[in-house]
Design a protein around this motif. Sequence first.
Motif, PDB file in Angstrom:
ATOM      1  N   MET A   9    -107.143  88.011  12.500  1.00  0.00           N
ATOM      2  CA  MET A   9    -108.032  87.651  11.398  1.00  0.00           C
ATOM      3  C   MET A   9    -108.123  86.126  11.284  1.00  0.00           C
ATOM      4  O   MET A   9    -107.102  85.442  11.390  1.00  0.00           O
ATOM      5  CB  MET A   9    -107.518  88.252  10.076  1.00  0.00           C
ATOM      6  CG  MET A   9    -108.471  88.090   8.909  1.00  0.00           C
ATOM      7  SD  MET A   9    -107.818  88.795   7.378  1.00  0.00           S
ATOM      8  CE  MET A   9    -107.571  90.519   7.856  1.00  0.00           C
ATOM      9  N   GLU A  10    -109.314  85.637  11.055  1.00  0.00           N
ATOM     10  CA  GLU A  10    -109.518  84.193  10.977  1.00  0.00           C
ATOM     11  C   GLU A  10    -108.772  83.585   9.794  1.00  0.00           C
ATOM     12  O   GLU A  10    -108.777  84.133   8.687  1.00  0.00           O
ATOM     13  CB  GLU A  10    -111.012  83.906  10.845  1.00  0.00           C
ATOM     14  CG  GLU A  10    -111.350  82.425  10.760  1.00  0.00           C
ATOM     15  CD  GLU A  10    -112.823  82.181  10.462  1.00  0.00           C
ATOM     16  OE1 GLU A  10    -113.208  81.002  10.347  1.00  0.00           O
ATOM     17  OE2 GLU A  10    -113.575  83.173  10.337  1.00  0.00           O
TER      18      GLU A  10
ATOM     19  N   SER B  52    -106.168  83.692   4.990  1.00  0.00           N
ATOM     20  CA  SER B  52    -106.993  84.608   5.775  1.00  0.00           C
ATOM     21  C   SER B  52    -108.355  84.776   5.115  1.00  0.00           C
ATOM     22  O   SER B  52    -108.481  84.713   3.890  1.00  0.00           O
ATOM     23  CB  SER B  52    -106.298  85.966   5.897  1.00  0.00           C
ATOM     24  OG  SER B  52    -105.893  86.455   4.623  1.00  0.00           O
ATOM     25  N   HIS B  53    -109.401  84.992   5.932  1.00  0.00           N
ATOM     26  CA  HIS B  53    -110.747  85.076   5.368  1.00  0.00           C
ATOM     27  C   HIS B  53    -110.963  86.348   4.567  1.00  0.00           C
ATOM     28  O   HIS B  53    -111.933  86.451   3.801  1.00  0.00           O
ATOM     29  CB  HIS B  53    -111.811  84.941   6.465  1.00  0.00           C
ATOM     30  CG  HIS B  53    -112.111  86.191   7.212  1.00  0.00           C
ATOM     31  ND1 HIS B  53    -113.005  87.123   6.770  1.00  0.00           N
ATOM     32  CD2 HIS B  53    -111.612  86.673   8.381  1.00  0.00           C
ATOM     33  CE1 HIS B  53    -113.069  88.123   7.636  1.00  0.00           C
ATOM     34  NE2 HIS B  53    -112.231  87.877   8.612  1.00  0.00           N
TER      35      HIS B  53
ATOM     36  N   ARG C 112    -119.019  87.040   5.046  1.00  0.00           N
ATOM     37  CA  ARG C 112    -118.245  86.241   6.003  1.00  0.00           C
ATOM     38  C   ARG C 112    -119.058  85.074   6.546  1.00  0.00           C
ATOM     39  O   ARG C 112    -118.501  84.044   6.939  1.00  0.00           O
ATOM     40  CB  ARG C 112    -117.770  87.140   7.155  1.00  0.00           C
ATOM     41  CG  ARG C 112    -116.742  86.495   8.068  1.00  0.00           C
ATOM     42  CD  ARG C 112    -116.205  87.468   9.091  1.00  0.00           C
ATOM     43  NE  ARG C 112    -117.184  87.813  10.097  1.00  0.00           N
ATOM     44  CZ  ARG C 112    -117.656  89.042  10.319  1.00  0.00           C
ATOM     45  NH1 ARG C 112    -117.213  90.050   9.612  1.00  0.00           N
ATOM     46  NH2 ARG C 112    -118.553  89.264  11.261  1.00  0.00           N
TER      47      ARG C 112
ATOM     48  N   ASP D 279    -114.479  93.154  10.349  1.00  0.00           N
ATOM     49  CA  ASP D 279    -114.350  91.985  11.212  1.00  0.00           C
ATOM     50  C   ASP D 279    -115.122  92.142  12.514  1.00  0.00           C
ATOM     51  O   ASP D 279    -115.497  91.147  13.148  1.00  0.00           O
ATOM     52  CB  ASP D 279    -112.869  91.735  11.532  1.00  0.00           C
ATOM     53  CG  ASP D 279    -112.291  90.624  10.665  1.00  0.00           C
ATOM     54  OD1 ASP D 279    -112.997  90.167   9.752  1.00  0.00           O
ATOM     55  OD2 ASP D 279    -111.154  90.211  10.914  1.00  0.00           O
ATOM     56  N   ASP D 280    -115.363  93.377  12.925  1.00  0.00           N
ATOM     57  CA  ASP D 280    -116.016  93.628  14.212  1.00  0.00           C
ATOM     58  C   ASP D 280    -117.538  93.677  14.107  1.00  0.00           C
ATOM     59  O   ASP D 280    -118.228  93.829  15.124  1.00  0.00           O
ATOM     60  CB  ASP D 280    -115.519  94.954  14.803  1.00  0.00           C
ATOM     61  CG  ASP D 280    -114.014  94.938  15.067  1.00  0.00           C
ATOM     62  OD1 ASP D 280    -113.507  93.859  15.407  1.00  0.00           O
ATOM     63  OD2 ASP D 280    -113.367  95.992  14.916  1.00  0.00           O
TER      64      ASP D 280
END
Length: 320
Positions: A1-2, A14-15, A269, A294-295
């Motif tokens: 995770m970014e 974390s984002h 995001r 996230d994907d």
Amino acid sequence: MEQRQLGRTGLRVSHLGLGTLTWSRDTDEHEAREQLRDFVEAGGTLVDTSASYADGGAEELIGSLLGDVVAREDVVLCTKAGVRSAASGGGADASRGGLLSTLDASLRRLGTDHVDLWLVQVPDPHTPLSETVSALRLAVTSGRARYVGLSNHPGWQVARAATLLADDVGLAAVEVEYSLLERGIEREVLPAATDLGIGVLAWSPLGRGVLTGKYRRTIPADSRAASPHLAGFVQPYLGSQSLAVVEAVATAASGLDCTPLEVALAWLRLRTPITSSIVGARTAAQLRGSLAADDVELPEEIVRALDEISAPQLGYPERR
């Protein structure tokens, strides 16, 4: 995770953040344990709570899991103060005494000597902002909080607090509601935070659950909208005004072969001023759905369409 920098501070978060509004009330110890484990394994670090969540019960539950499920140093712990509970009803209390005594109680419940980020949860019309800011400064200088900020405050208060703290402590973050169903912060708060280098944490990025699409036809019996203590929280987004946005998100999700939840989080995001989106899930299964976002990558034409249909109304003085 970014991992993203929180404003101009050295703190990285974390984002996606893990919200705990329902912990110890609708989310029991077993589900909370599983959520925290899955979140950290996915690379998440920011855990967001408040002294007011379940009257301190959420903090107690987090405290019982730290050191067991995850090491204290592996999470960025954020809590909030400034909401007073009373038999006659709750209210804001951002006085220096009220804030600092609440912080001390939070530290005891969390089982730690400091929090990484401490926020004043709501404005207090009866306490001068300078007094509130003095409590933020003392929290940092005493070592009880590493960074401080505000939550749910208007733009002018964010700017004023940042000015008062500029010489030493600094205002690290502002936590505000932001989603495709609530973009009001784009008028004042977001420009102020961006200009002053303040990190922005978005709570309820799924429009209090409505952007998942679960309420398009009916109100599920096990949902927040059917909960006696959270129904009023969801109700404002169940009207016709939100329906067009929800349907647009559902249409995009169908075309991309993903869920409306994933589309809503993927859109947020891309909003670069937002440091982290705080997702609150009742169950571990629900949280895994958010982690899967996230994907998902949104095509530019879908982003433009969602921007347009959810754009906030602007008027004087933002636009003439």
